[in-house]
Design an enzyme around this catalytic site. Structure first.
Site, mmCIF file in Angstrom:
data_model
loop_
_atom_site.group_PDB
_atom_site.id
_atom_site.type_symbol
_atom_site.label_atom_id
_atom_site.label_comp_id
_atom_site.label_asym_id
_atom_site.label_seq_id
_atom_site.Cartn_x
_atom_site.Cartn_y
_atom_site.Cartn_z
ATOM 1 N N SER A 94 13.680 59.044 19.567
ATOM 2 C CA SER A 94 14.045 59.172 18.169
ATOM 3 C C SER A 94 15.042 58.098 17.744
ATOM 4 C CB SER A 94 14.576 60.583 17.899
ATOM 5 O OG SER A 94 14.770 60.804 16.528
ATOM 6 N N ASP A 237 14.147 56.156 11.482
ATOM 7 C CA ASP A 237 14.589 56.026 12.860
ATOM 8 C C ASP A 237 13.389 55.608 13.718
ATOM 9 O OD1 ASP A 237 13.306 58.430 12.413
ATOM 10 O OD2 ASP A 237 14.493 59.556 13.856
ATOM 11 N N ASP A 239 11.166 57.087 15.617
ATOM 12 C CA ASP A 239 9.886 57.802 15.554
ATOM 13 C C ASP A 239 9.538 58.240 14.140
ATOM 14 O OD1 ASP A 239 11.868 59.767 15.408
ATOM 15 O OD2 ASP A 239 10.703 61.236 16.530
ATOM 16 N N ASP A 241 10.744 60.256 11.875
ATOM 17 C CA ASP A 241 10.800 61.627 11.351
ATOM 18 C C ASP A 241 11.997 61.817 10.416
ATOM 19 O OD1 ASP A 241 12.872 61.744 13.209
ATOM 20 O OD2 ASP A 241 12.210 63.616 14.145
#
Length: 453
Positions: A94, A237, A239, A241
Site C-alpha cells: 500500500s 498510494d 495500490d 485504494d
C-alpha cells in the site's frame, strides 16, 4: 492478531516478507478456503512478481486454482473477487516505502477478510496445519487478460459521468508510480476530464516519490496543478485504494476535510457513519449537523469494514465510512477503499464550486502526526506502558481506549497507538490551532521517547 495487523501483513521484502513466508500464508489460505479457485494480484513493487509466484505456488500446493490478474489496484482485485465470487490475495504494501511488501486477504464478496476469518488463517499458519494435496490434485494457474479494463468499466458505470463531464475539469493526477498509473488516467479521461500527470509511469522503485500520498511527498503535484491551471489534483498510494486532493491553487486539502465534504453529501438523519478512533472533529460535526450516528472502531480498514458489515446485518444504513488518510468507503458501491472512485465522487462535488469552496466548511482544524520508532517487542511494550500512564494522568481530558490512548479535551484531542504495519507508535493530534496540536503531539511523543532512550 500476530500476523495480520490493521490492514494485512507487511514488512521489508525478502527479510520479513519472504517468498517462504508468502508461500506459507497462501497454503494456510488454501487450507481454510471453501472455493475452488482464488484471484491473485499485485501492485508495481519490484518484489511483487517474486511474492506473487510464491503465493500461487502455495495455493496450488493446497489444491486451489489461481487466477493471476497481474498488476492491478487493490480495489480492482476486490471488484474481480466480488464479480467472480472467488477470494483473493493482493500482494501489496500500500503506502509503505519501496522496500516493503505484504499480503492482503480478500473474501469472495470482495471485502477484506474480517478478523475472525483472519484468525482462522493464522491458526492454520502458526500451527503448521496447512494441507498438502497429491500431485494430481494440485491447482491450475491461468493469467486473466483485461482485469484492469474491466475495473475501469465498472467505475465508469458507478459515477455521474454527465455531471463530471459538464464541469469541464482539468485533473492533475499523481498515481505515484503505483498500480493506479495503469487505470486512473484512462478513467478520468473517459469521464470527460482533461488529465495531466506526474509520476504516472509504473515503477516499483518509486523514483519520483514515496508511495504514501502526504504533502511532503506531493510537491510535484502542487506545482502541476498551478502550471496546468487544473481544477483539482488527485494523488494515490501504491495500490490506489486511497485518494488525496489538492485544490485549484495547488495547495493540499487535508484528508479529513475531503472526507467530511464527501460524507456531508451522503449522510441523512438516521444514517450511520463509521470511522476509526483517530476520527477528525470535522466528521463528528457533520454527523451532528445532519443527525447521523458515528461509530468508532480501532484503526485499520479491516476493522472498519467488519463494523460496516455488522451494522448492515443489524439493518442500519451506512452510506459512507473510512479514515482521513484518503481511504474513504462508499458501501452502496462496494465495501472497499477505492482511490479512483473516491476521486470521481469528489469531482462530482466540483460541478458547481471549486475544490477550495467544497472543503471550506471543514477548515479550521490542524493535524499533526509524530512517529516514535521502537526496536523490538520489549521496547514496544515499554512505550505502551508509558502511554497508558501518561493518559491516565491527564485529568482534564476524556480518555478513550478503543485502540490505543485517545485524550479528548473538547477543543482538541491527542491519540497514541502502535502501528499495525510498521514498528512505530503513532501519535496523532488535532486542534483549531497548529501550535496547540503540535504541543499535544510533542508532549505525548516526548514522554514516549524518554522511556525509549
Amino acid at each position: 492478531m500476530q500476523v495480520f495487523g490493521s490492514s494485512g501483513t507487511r514488512g521489508v521484502a525478502n527479510e520479513e516478507v519472504t517468498p517462504a513466508f508468502a508461500l506459507r500464508v497462501a497454503k494456510a489460505v488454501g487450507t481454510v478456503r471453501e472455493e475452488s479457485r482464488l484471484a491473485v494480484g499485485r501492485d508495481t513493487r519490484r518484489t511483487g512478481r517474486m511474492l506473487t509466484n510464491a503465493v500461487a505456488s502455495g495455493l496450488a500446493a493446497a489444491g486451489a486454482d489461481i487466477d493471476r490478474l497481474g498488476v492491478v489496484p487493490t480495489p480492482a482485485l476486490q471488484a474481480y473477487a466480488a464479480d467472480e465470487g472467488v477470494p483473493g490475495i493482493m500482494v501489496t504494501a500500500s503506502h509503505n516505502p519501496p522496500e516493503y511488501n505484504g499480503l492482503k486477504l480478500v473474501g469472495a464478496d470482495g471485502v477484506e477478510l474480517p478478523v475472525d476469518a483472519l484468525e482462522r488463517v493464522e491458526a492454520v499458519l502458526l500451527g503448521e496445519q496447512s494441507a498438502a494435496v497429491s500431485w494430481d490434485e494440485t491447482g491450475a494457474d491461468r493469467s486473466i487478460e483485461g482485469a484492469r479494463r474491466r475495473y475501469v468499466e465498472s467505475l465508469l458505470g458507478a459515477v455521474d459521468r454527465e455531471r463530471i463531464a459538464d464541469a469541464d475539469l482539468t485533473v492533475a493526477l499523481d498515481p505515484g508510480h503505483g498500480a493506479g498509473a495503469l487505470t486512473s488516467p484512462d478513467f478520468y479521461r473517459e469521464l470527460g476530464c482533461r488529465v495531466v500527470t506526474v509520476n504516472a509511469q509504473p515503477d516499483g522503485q518509486f523514483p519520483g516519490r514515496d508511495p504514501e500520498p502526504v504533502p511532503e511527498n506531493l510537491a510535484d503535484l502542487g506545482r502541476l496543478v498551478r502550471a496546468s491551471d487544473a481544477g483539482v489534483g488527485i494523488a494515490h498510494d501504491g495500490d490506489a485504494d486511497r485518494a488525496i486532493f489538492y485544490d485549484e491553487t495547488g495547495e493540499p486539502i487535508d484528508g479529513s476535510a475531503s472526507f467530511a465534504a464527501l460524507a456531508a453529501a451522503e449522510l441523512d438523519a438516521g444514517d450511520v457513519a463509521v470511522s476509526a478512533v483517530n476520527v477528525s472533529q470535522r466528521l463528528v460535526d457533520v454527523c451532528e449537523d445532519v443527525g447521523a450516528d458515528l461509530e468508532l472502531t480501532p484503526i485499520g480498514s479491516t476493522r472498519i469494514m467488519t463494523r460496516i458489515q455488522q451494522l448492515h446485518e443489524a439493518g442500519a444504513r451506512v452510506p459512507v465510512a473510512g479514515e482521513g488518510n484518503g481511504g474513504v468507503i462508499f458501501p452502496r458501491y462496494r465495501i472497499a477503499r477505492d482511490g479512483a472512485y473516491t476521486g470521481a465522487r469528489f469531482l462530482e462535488l466540483l460541478a458547481d464550486r471549486s475544490a477550495s469552496e467544497a472543503v471550506a466548511p471543514y477548515d479550521g482544524y490542524e493535524n499533526v502526526r509524530v512517529n516514535v520508532p521502537y526496536e523490538d517487542e520489549a521496547e514496544r511494550e515499554a512505550l505502551l506502558a508509558v502511554a497508558e500512564a501518561y493518559a491516565e494522568r491527564a485529568a482534564d481530558a476524556e480518555l478513550t481506549t478503543i485502540d490505543g490512548y485517545r485524550l479528548d479535551y473538547g477543543d482538541a484531542w491527542v491519540l497514541a497507538r502502535p502501528s499495525g504495519t510498521e514498528p512505530v507508535v503513532r501519535v496523532y493530534a488535532e486542534a483549531r490551532g497548529a501550535s496547540r496540536a503540535r504541543d499535544l503531539a510533542d508532549g505525548f511523543a516526548e514522554a514516549l521517547r524518554a522511556a525509549r532512550d
